[in-house]
Design a protein around this motif. Structure first.
Motif: not given
Length: 307
Positions: A241-254, A281-292
């Motif tokens: 739950i903490l990981l889904l809340c803090l990791c926004r791209p992962l939480g959004q994908a979930f 939107k998820t891919e754009m946020s995920s690319s930012i999250f993973f330093d792409k």
């Protein structure tokens, strides 16, 4: 996934044993439950160490803002090393525990419980190794599964912050990238805090029991063991739950996956366009999250991809 295995298998066994005083699956559960619980500690420990190393590499990379996404094969290889290593270190737990029976002096009911006693049928060399593990088990727990992840995470965070502070003085990084790095560091710190809080009672109890076990009754020892197990179950419940809340791209994908499954994946055009928009939107946020490296967003297309 390992937290799910702990909650799915170990939690029902412990609850069934406390209600009926009978061990579900008998001697098998006495060996498998401790093995899975210790493996869970190892998976969390080495995962936190791997995340700390990843954050350190992100801070020391010459072009940290343009780091490519790590390949799936590399991630799977690291996960395999973490899982296999954790399970290998937990193998002595299978040989250490066995099922025992005791008759209550008050009610006369025969109860089953697990005792930490190596079987005498083991080969002499294996038996001596298991005894050595049993004698060093308390300090092994404390050093490997408590001190290692906390000290490793704290050290990596201090070094990362020092390097990041030095780089900020020499060059000005993008605001989005700095926020992303700070967000990732907060996620790792949050996971470490939850892990430390949930494993502290067990380590304290191990030290107390090691030096005061002769002065404690069996009921007290069983109660302490039960409390330690439920702290582990609490950690396994809170961590995802903490990981889904803090990791926004992962939480959004979930959330997108849950909403898609609830809507039944209707193939109409409106939902397809909405799915394409949310996916973009998820891919754009995920690319930012993973330093792409950030690129110009592609034009919106009706992808119509299934869930």
């Amino acid at each position: 996934f390992w937290d799910f295995l702990i909650l799915f298998f170990c939690l029902p066994v412990v609850i069934f044993n406390e209600i009926t005083k009978k061990r579900l699956l008998g001697d098998v559960s006495c060996r498998i439950v401790p093995f899975m619980e210790v493996s869970s500690l190892g998976v969390t420990t080495f995962s936190l160490c791997a995340l700390g190393i990843d954050r350190f590499h992100a801070a020391t990379s010459p072009q940290a803002s343009a780091r490519p996404i790590e390949q799936c094969q590399s991630i799977i290889a690291k996960l395999a090393v973490i899982w296999v290593g954790s399970m290998t270190l937990s193998v002595p737990e299978i040989l250490l525990w066995q099922l025992a029976q005791d008759t209550s002096p008050v009610s006369g009911v025969v109860t089953e419980y697990c005792t930490m006693k190596p079987s005498s049928n083991l080969p002499e060399s294996v038996y001596s190794l298991v005894l050595t593990y049993q004698n060093a088990r308390m300090w092994w727990y404390f050093g490997c599964y408590f001190c290692l992840p906390i000290l490793f995470t704290v050290s990596c965070q201090l070094v990362t912050r020092r390097i990041s502070g030095t780089e900020k003085k020499t060059e000005c990084r993008g605001t989005k990238h700095s926020q992303c790095e700070s967000h990732l560091n907060c996620t790792i710190i949050g996971l470490t805090i939850i892990y430390g809080l949930c494993t502290t009672p067990e380590n304290v109890c191990n030290v107390v029991v090691a030096y005061m076990s002769l002065d404690m009754s069996k009921q007290t020892l069983d109660l302490l063991n039960l409390i330690n197990q439920f702290f582990l179950f609490f950690k396994c419940s809170v961590t995802p739950i903490l990981l889904l809340c803090l990791c926004r791209p992962l939480g959004q994908a979930f959330m997108d996956c849950c909403c898609c499954c609830c809507e039944g994946c209707s193939p109409d055009t409106v939902s397809s366009e909405g799915s394409a928009d949310s996916k973009l939107k998820t891919e754009m946020s995920s690319s930012i999250f993973f330093d792409k490296p950030r690129e110009d967003p592609p034009p919106l297309l009706a992808l119509g991809t299934p869930c």
